[in-house]
Design an enzyme around this catalytic site. Structure first.
Site, mmCIF file in Angstrom:
data_model
loop_
_atom_site.group_PDB
_atom_site.id
_atom_site.type_symbol
_atom_site.label_atom_id
_atom_site.label_comp_id
_atom_site.label_asym_id
_atom_site.label_seq_id
_atom_site.Cartn_x
_atom_site.Cartn_y
_atom_site.Cartn_z
ATOM 1 C CD GLU A 40 91.217 40.049 -28.714
ATOM 2 O OE1 GLU A 40 91.303 41.244 -29.027
ATOM 3 O OE2 GLU A 40 92.202 39.382 -28.350
ATOM 4 C CB CYS A 41 89.918 35.641 -33.651
ATOM 5 S SG CYS A 41 90.117 34.968 -35.324
ATOM 6 N N GLY A 42 89.287 33.200 -32.411
ATOM 7 C CA GLY A 42 89.062 31.847 -31.948
ATOM 8 C C GLY A 42 88.305 31.799 -30.639
ATOM 9 C CB SER A 84 83.913 40.746 -32.748
ATOM 10 O OG SER A 84 85.165 41.387 -32.595
#
Length: 446
Positions: free
Chosen positions: A334-336, A433
């Site tokens: 997720e993200c990072g 994502s």
């Protein structure tokens, strides 16, 4: 369980002192033996970690845009037993998503209205005097279903300023429970995504004790406790026990946890444990690889851009991810966490660092652009496919290269408008994502 007595600390706008006031109250009540608890409205990872240190017990997120009413009610109940549940608001009292979600627009006002909870308004009085009466009157009268029950003034000057503010509150018909003076020596450090994380803040306990001393000296703590009341049971609109907000991706989940990977919601971990999953933390920054017995690896968001050099130099975590992929484990970022699954990451100084190389993604923190807002996504494939997911996106990184199959068939913002460039990637059982998942929605097929 019976809901604990609760109140919402809100403000007219961001940066008005909600967090410092919440932390000071939590620590002051804890020192009194009241056993306080805390919660944070909205999709925030950083404030709940500070709450936990101040109160001595985990905080929870209450996100009315992403969570259904029964989920919110039961999360409030998990904070019992408690002498007081201090719920910190998000932005200004009435600020939320531009369109309603699962339980409203996600604002502090929506939660106060749903659960009939009193609002303690924290007003930054540093640049105003009698005008505070008009401000308080406006917030009190704007929505009669939202009870602005009292006010605390922050950044108060001398005795004359205090007298004017007390008269302003009386004019507005709202009791003033505190007048906290300006203190330049008490401030929480911040960076691009908000406050510096609690785990990175030097001498945090000493800072919280100074905040508690300040609040205890200038706020009527007994009156604050008397203001609180249990959340209205009528807000529980769904009788059935809610399922996991995000079901566990495996039975044994290796979870990256350190300064680079710290952004995971407490309710997700609680749900995974309740579903029987075992969570196995590991630290890429400490040279650790995921447990080889794990059938899933979860890489949450955080600050990999601040630690890209270390992540690129010590490759034990990468070798562990490759081994996990080769044995068929689910790997999700997720993200990072998504950024480090890619080929490379460019830091703020323009230096390029190799990452895990499991997805066809390259990202840059040198060319910043803010991506912020609630998201609705329909997952095509991966560990959580076939459902509509509610989440949030908040990052400054830009995508410089992207190739592969999309994770999401579509991503929309809170208004239903398509969000370009947020489709994520998947490669076999590896996926990720920029969305932080908060809760599941209805089945795509249904």
């Amino acid at each position: 369980m019976t809901p604990p007595p609760a109140l919402i600390l809100a403000a007219p706008a961001s940066s008005g002192g909600k967090t410092t006031m919440t932390l000071g109250l939590l620590r002051a009540f804890r020192r009194r033996g009241l056993a306080p608890a805390a919660a944070k409205i909205g999709p925030d990872y950083i404030d709940p970690a500070f709450h936990e240190v101040a109160a001595g017990r985990p905080s929870v997120n209450l996100d009315g845009w992403a969570m259904a009413p029964d989920r919110l009610a039961r999360l409030i109940e998990t904070q019992a037993p408690s002498g007081l549940l201090a719920i910190e608001g998000v932005m200004g009292l009435f600020d939320g998503a531009p369109a309603p979600g699962a339980s409203g627009d996600g604002s502090a006002a929506a939660l106060a209205r749903m659960f009939s909870l009193p609002v303690l308004l924290v007003v930054d009085a540093g640049a105003q005097a009698r005008s505070a009466a008009a401000l308080i009157h406006g917030f009190r009268s704007f929505d009669p279903a939202v009870q602005v029950a009292a006010v605390i003034f922050n950044r108060v000057g001398g005795p004359g300023h205090r007298r004017v503010l007390a008269a302003a509150a009386a004019e507005a018909g709202v009791p003033a429970l505190g007048f906290v003076p300006r203190r330049a020596d008490i401030a929480l450090p911040s960076r691009h995504l908000g406050l510096v994380q609690a785990r990175e803040t030097t001498d945090l306990d000493a800072l919280l004790d100074r905040l508690a001393d300040l609040v205890a000296a200038h706020v009527d703590l007994d009156a604050v406790v008397a203001l609180a009341r249990p959340a209205s049971s009528g807000a529980r609109l769904v009788a059935a026990e809610p399922g996991p907000a995000v079901p566990p991706p495996g039975g044994r989940i290796a979870l990256a946890r350190d300064d680079a990977f710290a952004f995971i919601y407490p309710h997700l971990l609680a749900d995974w444990h309740a579903a029987g999953a075992e969570v196995l933390p590991f630290s890429p920054l400490a040279g650790q690889a995921p447990d080889p017995s794990a059938d899933a690896v979860w890489l949450p968001g955080g600050y990999p851009e601040l630690h890209a050099g270390r992540l690129a130099t010590d490759r034990a975590w990468v070798r562990g991810l490759v081994a996990a992929r080769d044995r068929g484990a689910v790997i999700f970022g997720e993200c990072g966490g998504y950024m480090v699954l890619g080929q490379g990451l460019t830091d703020a100084d323009g230096r390029d660092w190799p990452m895990a190389g499991l997805l066809g993604l390259s990202t840059s923190f040198a060319a910043r652009r803010l991506h912020l807002g609630y998201r609705l996504g329909r997952m095509v494939a991966g560990p959580l496919e076939g459902r509509l997911w509610r989440g949030h996106e908040f990052h400054y990184a830009t995508i410089t290269a992207e190739r592969g199959d999309p994770l999401w068939s579509s991503v929309e913002d809170a208004t239903g408008a398509a969000v370009e460039g947020a489709q994520g990637l998947r490669a076999g059982r590896v996926a990720g994502s920029f969305l932080h998942l908060i809760a599941a929605g209805q089945s795509v097929a249904g």
